[in-house]
Design a protein around this motif. Structure first.
Motif, mmCIF file in Angstrom:
data_model
loop_
_atom_site.group_PDB
_atom_site.id
_atom_site.type_symbol
_atom_site.label_atom_id
_atom_site.label_comp_id
_atom_site.label_asym_id
_atom_site.label_seq_id
_atom_site.Cartn_x
_atom_site.Cartn_y
_atom_site.Cartn_z
ATOM 1 N N SER A 308 -4.399 10.276 15.873
ATOM 2 C CA SER A 308 -4.263 9.401 17.037
ATOM 3 C C SER A 308 -4.339 7.940 16.608
ATOM 4 O O SER A 308 -4.573 7.621 15.437
ATOM 5 N N GLY A 309 -4.157 7.057 17.590
ATOM 6 C CA GLY A 309 -4.255 5.628 17.313
ATOM 7 C C GLY A 309 -5.669 5.189 16.993
ATOM 8 O O GLY A 309 -5.895 4.035 16.607
ATOM 9 N N ARG A 310 -6.660 6.101 17.113
ATOM 10 C CA ARG A 310 -8.052 5.772 16.793
ATOM 11 C C ARG A 310 -8.414 6.123 15.359
ATOM 12 O O ARG A 310 -9.555 5.977 14.944
ATOM 13 N N THR A 311 -7.427 6.627 14.572
ATOM 14 C CA THR A 311 -7.695 7.188 13.254
ATOM 15 C C THR A 311 -7.214 6.252 12.143
ATOM 16 O O THR A 311 -6.213 5.560 12.293
ATOM 17 N N LYS A 312 -7.922 6.273 11.022
ATOM 18 C CA LYS A 312 -7.573 5.457 9.862
ATOM 19 C C LYS A 312 -7.118 6.331 8.701
ATOM 20 O O LYS A 312 -7.477 7.508 8.621
ATOM 21 N N LEU A 313 -6.351 5.725 7.780
ATOM 22 C CA LEU A 313 -5.887 6.396 6.576
ATOM 23 C C LEU A 313 -6.621 5.824 5.366
ATOM 24 O O LEU A 313 -6.704 4.598 5.189
ATOM 25 N N LYS A 314 -7.151 6.712 4.549
ATOM 26 C CA LYS A 314 -7.877 6.321 3.348
ATOM 27 C C LYS A 314 -7.092 6.762 2.119
ATOM 28 O O LYS A 314 -6.628 7.897 2.042
ATOM 29 N N LEU A 315 -6.919 5.868 1.126
ATOM 30 C CA LEU A 315 -6.222 6.153 -0.121
ATOM 31 C C LEU A 315 -7.224 6.194 -1.260
ATOM 32 O O LEU A 315 -8.129 5.351 -1.342
ATOM 33 N N LYS A 325 -7.025 0.111 -11.759
ATOM 34 C CA LYS A 325 -7.172 -1.342 -11.572
ATOM 35 C C LYS A 325 -6.957 -1.723 -10.112
ATOM 36 O O LYS A 325 -7.752 -2.464 -9.531
ATOM 37 N N GLU A 326 -5.866 -1.229 -9.493
ATOM 38 C CA GLU A 326 -5.604 -1.524 -8.083
ATOM 39 C C GLU A 326 -4.653 -0.487 -7.507
ATOM 40 O O GLU A 326 -3.953 0.216 -8.243
ATOM 41 N N VAL A 327 -4.687 -0.385 -6.194
ATOM 42 C CA VAL A 327 -3.832 0.540 -5.435
ATOM 43 C C VAL A 327 -2.960 -0.286 -4.500
ATOM 44 O O VAL A 327 -3.457 -1.202 -3.820
ATOM 45 N N MET A 328 -1.675 0.034 -4.456
ATOM 46 C CA MET A 328 -0.717 -0.662 -3.593
ATOM 47 C C MET A 328 -0.145 0.329 -2.579
ATOM 48 O O MET A 328 0.013 1.526 -2.885
ATOM 49 N N TYR A 329 0.165 -0.152 -1.388
ATOM 50 C CA TYR A 329 0.742 0.742 -0.382
ATOM 51 C C TYR A 329 1.734 -0.015 0.491
ATOM 52 O O TYR A 329 1.698 -1.248 0.598
ATOM 53 N N SER A 330 2.638 0.759 1.112
ATOM 54 C CA SER A 330 3.646 0.221 2.026
ATOM 55 C C SER A 330 3.742 1.131 3.237
ATOM 56 O O SER A 330 3.703 2.360 3.113
ATOM 57 N N VAL A 331 3.866 0.547 4.428
ATOM 58 C CA VAL A 331 4.007 1.305 5.683
ATOM 59 C C VAL A 331 5.407 1.103 6.234
ATOM 60 O O VAL A 331 5.833 -0.047 6.437
ATOM 61 N N ASP A 332 6.122 2.196 6.394
ATOM 62 C CA ASP A 332 7.462 2.173 6.990
ATOM 63 C C ASP A 332 8.391 1.196 6.260
ATOM 64 O O ASP A 332 9.095 0.371 6.877
ATOM 65 N N ASN A 333 8.356 1.285 4.926
ATOM 66 C CA ASN A 333 9.261 0.525 4.059
ATOM 67 C C ASN A 333 9.044 -0.993 4.102
ATOM 68 O O ASN A 333 9.927 -1.775 3.702
ATOM 69 N N GLU A 334 7.889 -1.427 4.585
ATOM 70 C CA GLU A 334 7.557 -2.844 4.481
ATOM 71 C C GLU A 334 7.169 -3.166 3.032
ATOM 72 O O GLU A 334 7.064 -2.287 2.173
ATOM 73 N N TYR A 339 -4.277 -2.342 -1.437
ATOM 74 C CA TYR A 339 -5.174 -1.522 -0.605
ATOM 75 C C TYR A 339 -6.610 -1.926 -0.899
ATOM 76 O O TYR A 339 -7.038 -1.980 -2.058
ATOM 77 N N GLU A 340 -7.388 -2.217 0.174
ATOM 78 C CA GLU A 340 -8.784 -2.599 0.014
ATOM 79 C C GLU A 340 -9.733 -1.689 0.787
ATOM 80 O O GLU A 340 -10.856 -1.450 0.338
#
Length: 575
Positions: A308-315, A325-334, A339-340
């Protein structure tokens, strides 16, 4: 002297015009058929076209004017002995008999189906092109007409099988009538026509933009059918034979590394088959380094993640060598961003594409520009990368209700009774339907719905009901009705006054008859039946007469259109 006997039935003009039904019928052989419930009057004449005299009985006047045929099938009007027409001599042991066939049984209509591909669920489903045939049979006078109506339309004479091609819910009502006006009770069949094949889609968790997957990628086939439902899904890799899909992750690990094509299709429960679909991908047997987790409301079906819109995604990234060293992410091809902490997906219902990758502490490559730090020479493609699809569900399920048994609508008001069953249903094409609850009027709290139920609170009521999906989105609906739990009032009236009393019971003359009636102030009277002296109950059709001397007990039952029943009993003497 030669006499001619005529059989004539008299009905009130209003009834004949309203019902437009025959009372008798003569077939091609000259046999006379008579509706058994219709009175018979006898007339005699000394010539076929002479004056007629009405025949009456002194010995059995209470039964003879008119009289009724007492036997289903052939009845006889007969003399004691036959007389020779020429010599006028009595012929012993012979009778003159006039045959008349009593027919009090309505025809029976049966239904058959052709071109049948069907499925029985909550409703009956047929594939498009199903033919429905009706056949009416009558034991005596024969069938006069057979009529049907579709979806509460106008009744039409049945001539040939009915073919249904278009999608929708159909209700076919039908009845038949025989040659003497006996009418079969109306019957109906209901079914759904499904002319469309199902839709299937390949879901892949872990794929690149270049259609590269790994052994850690998860492939599933999701199939949907909005009418009869999905029966089976089939798939094959490359030139292998088709296999039935079991709903689990597709077995890509058995494939060789390289390019492959998966072909798949679905079949619904009435044998509509989808056209074959295919998808070509490259299998890289190296395992991914990244995992994604959902924090909050979520629901997983075959690793398809809904939240739902109340939920978060964790990587989370793991490296057994030099560390992450670091994690990178993209949502809907942006554009990719660092990632922090766990993040919300966009507040838009539907599938969202999440791409993510990690860089180890060796910092093996540099960026060509600020906006393409790991997507230039080396960089992004040198690291293990993942693509996940997550479905954001922001809307509650679609909920509905239906009422079976004893219900009707009058002047926009829905009437139900204590025998009316209320059924609540819900569907959710996204995360899926979870549960439904309800409350009556201003009652506090919600009752979990498990099966169709009845109510007893008389008067106007409002039923509120609430549907929940698997990520706890909620929808609310309601409907208003009047519940009638009051049985009819029964009235028993003698057509003569009493002459005495005996044993505390009234005494009436032998010429007495009884009229019955009932009233119901809300839903109306549906039926009145009675039993005299423990005889089987039968419908009340008019004056009850012909009672013998002695003590009698009359039991009367009345039902309204919501199946509320009243019972009244009276004991009396006939003198």
């Amino acid at each position: 002297m030669r006499f001619f006997i005529y059989l004539i039935v008299f009905l009130t003009g209003a009834v004949c015009l309203a019902q437009n039904r025959p009372t008798h019928f003569t077939d091609s052989t000259g046999a006379l058929y008579w509706r058994k419930s219709t009175p018979v009057y006898l007339f005699v004449s000394d010539a076929p076209d002479g004056d007629k005299e009405r025949l009456k009985s002194k010995a059995t006047a209470q039964y003879a004017d008119p009289f009724y045929l007492d036997t289903e099938g052939v009845n006889y009007i007969r003399s004691r002995n036959a007389v020779d027409p020429e010599t006028k001599r009595v012929i012993p042991d012979s009778e003159v008999m006039f045959e008349i066939y009593a027919d009090g049984i309505a025809p029976v209509t049966s239904v058959s189906y052709e071109n049948v591909n069907k499925f029985q669920g909550d409703l009956l489903y047929y594939k498009a092109g199903v033919n429905v045939s009706l056949e009416a049979k009558d034991q005596l006078s024969g069938v006069r007409k057979l009529e049907y109506a579709i979806n509460d339309g106008k009744y039409t004479p049945y001539q040939k099988p009915l073919t249904f091609q278009d999608p929708g819910i159909y209700k076919v009502e039908y009845y038949s009538e025989d040659e003497v006006g006996n009418v079969e009770d109306k019957k109906s069949i209901s079914f759904v026509v499904d002319p469309t094949p199902p839709y299937s889609d390949l879901t892949i968790n872990g794929i690149t933009e270049d259609e590269v997957i790994s052994t850690g990628s998860k492939l599933y086939i999701l199939a949907l059918d909005s009418i009869s439902g999905v029966a089976s899904v089939y798939y094959k890799f490359d030139d292998q034979p088709f296999k039935k899909y079991n709903g689990l992750q597709l077995p890509t690990a058995q494939l060789e590394e390289g390019e492959h094509t998966i072909t798949y299709y679905a079949e619904d429960k009435v044998k509509n088959v989808e056209e074959h679909k295919s998808f070509t991908f490259f299998l890289d047997k190296s395992a991914p380094l990244m995992v994604a987790d959902v924090l909050g409301d979520r629901f997983i079906v075959m690793d398809e993640v809904y939240f739902s819109g109340r939920t978060k995604l964790k990587l989370t990234a793991v490296d057994n060598k030099v560390g992450v060293k670091e994690v990178m992410y993209s949502v809907d091809n942006e554009e990719f961003k660092k990632y922090e902490k766990p993040f919300y997906l966009p507040s838009v219902s539907g599938v969202h594409l999440i791409k993510y990758y990690s860089v180890d502490n060796l910092d093996n490559s540099t960026a060509d520009s600020k906006n393409s730090r790991y997507i230039g020479q080396g960089g992004f493609e040198e690291f293990k990368h993942n693509v996940n699809k997550f479905y954001v569900d922001l809307t509650g399920p679609v909920i509905n209700h239906s009422i079976g048994n004893y219900t009707f609508t009058r002047s926009d008001t829905l009437f139900i009774g204590p025998y009316s069953k209320i059924k609540l249903t819900g569907t959710d094409p996204e995360s899926g339907f979870k549960s439904i609850a309800y409350s009556l009027g201003s009652d506090v709290g919600e009752e979990l719905y498990t099966e169709p139920f009845t109510l007893t609170r008389e008067g106007f009521n409002t039923l509120n009901y609430y549907g929940y999906d698997n990520v706890n989105n909620r929808n609310i609906a309601k409907f208003t009705f009047y519940l009638d739990a009051t049985a009819p009032n029964i009235f028993i009236q003698f057509n003569t006054g009493n002459t005495d009393s005996r044993e505390g019971k009234l005494v009436y003359p032998i010429t007495s008859g009884i009229f019955l009636s009932a009233t119901d102030k809300t839903s109306g009277v549906n039926s009145v039946t009675y039993s005299l002296d423990d005889a089987p109950f039968k419908p009340y059709a008019g004056l009850i007469s012909g009672m013998k001397k002695g003590k009698h007990t009359l039991v009367v039952k009345a039902k309204d259109f919501l199946n509320n029943e009243a019972v009244k009993e009276v004991t009396f003497h006939i003198k």
